[in-house]
Write a protein that holds these residues in place. Structure first.
Motif, PDB file in Angstrom:
ATOM      1  N   GLN A 215      57.472  61.619  67.574  1.00  0.00           N
ATOM      2  CA  GLN A 215      56.708  60.418  66.834  1.00  0.00           C
ATOM      3  C   GLN A 215      57.500  59.294  66.846  1.00  0.00           C
ATOM      4  O   GLN A 215      57.594  58.589  66.935  1.00  0.00           O
TER       5      GLN A 215
ATOM      6  N   TYR B 248      58.941  65.060  66.043  1.00  0.00           N
ATOM      7  CA  TYR B 248      59.240  64.410  64.291  1.00  0.00           C
ATOM      8  C   TYR B 248      59.724  63.410  65.870  1.00  0.00           C
ATOM      9  O   TYR B 248      59.623  61.721  65.624  1.00  0.00           O
TER      10      TYR B 248
ATOM     11  N   TRP C 221      59.298  54.196  61.544  1.00  0.00           N
ATOM     12  CA  TRP C 221      58.065  54.704  62.472  1.00  0.00           C
ATOM     13  C   TRP C 221      57.638  52.913  63.194  1.00  0.00           C
ATOM     14  O   TRP C 221      58.215  52.945  64.094  1.00  0.00           O
TER      15      TRP C 221
END
Length: 184
Positions: A117, A114, A81
């Motif tokens: 994100q 998810y 991420w």
């Protein structure tokens, strides 16, 4: 000049074989695609995921949520991420549960959030079956558009009913088409 096929990686956790069977049907539709069992993920698999044009997430729905074995994979993948390694990749998800409703939507919402994100582009299925299109028996029998859902077959020899397997193949083909289009 024709571009090479997109790199599509299908991740899944399968407690009793149902999700694996569904993942294989998605892979058949998206072919060529790489299947990754998240319980046996290797360094080579992580490299393929990071290089992929599309990543699909597949998990059974247990008690209204994704399976713990799949959650462990999502937590490990979250390390990507900060550097946005999966940003702008096509994403989609699929799940299977015991009952036609089975709270599978909550699992798809989990997977879609998810993916958002992670900066991914979420794609759902487009198959329409009865009652709107009676000529498509068995297609999208759960009526899900956020992601692919299937119901465990009562015939434990086949695990997933033929209509759900065909819906999965169509979903895989859609992912391949959208990924080619997204890549330009």
């Amino acid at each position: 000049m024709k571009r090479a096929d997109p790199a599509i990686v299908i991740t899944c956790f399968s407690g009793h074989g149902h999700t694996r069977r569904l993942a294989q049907a998605v892979a058949d539709g998206a072919a060529p695609a790489r299947l990754v069992n998240v319980e046996e993920i290797t360094g080579e698999d992580w490299t393929a995921l990071d290089a992929a044009d599309a990543i699909l997430f597949g998990t059974p729905t247990y008690m209204g949520s994704s399976a713990a074995g799949f959650e462990a994979f999502l937590e490990a993948a979250a390390s990507r991420w900060e550097d946005q390694l999966w940003a702008d990749k096509i994403a989609g998800g699929f799940t299977v549960g015991t009952y036609p409703a089975g709270d599978k939507l909550s699992t798809l919402i989990r997977l879609a959030v998810y993916a958002a994100q992670m900066g991914m582009i979420w794609v759902g299925p487009t198959g329409i079956g009865p009652p709107v299109k009676p000529e498509n028996p068995g297609i999208n029998s759960d009526g899900s558009n956020l992601g692919l859902t299937a119901t465990s077959s009562r015939d434990k020899g086949q695990l997933i009913d033929p209509g759900d397997l065909e819906t999965a193949r169509q979903f895989g083909a859609r992912i391949a088409t959208v990924t080619r289009r997204w890549r330009g």
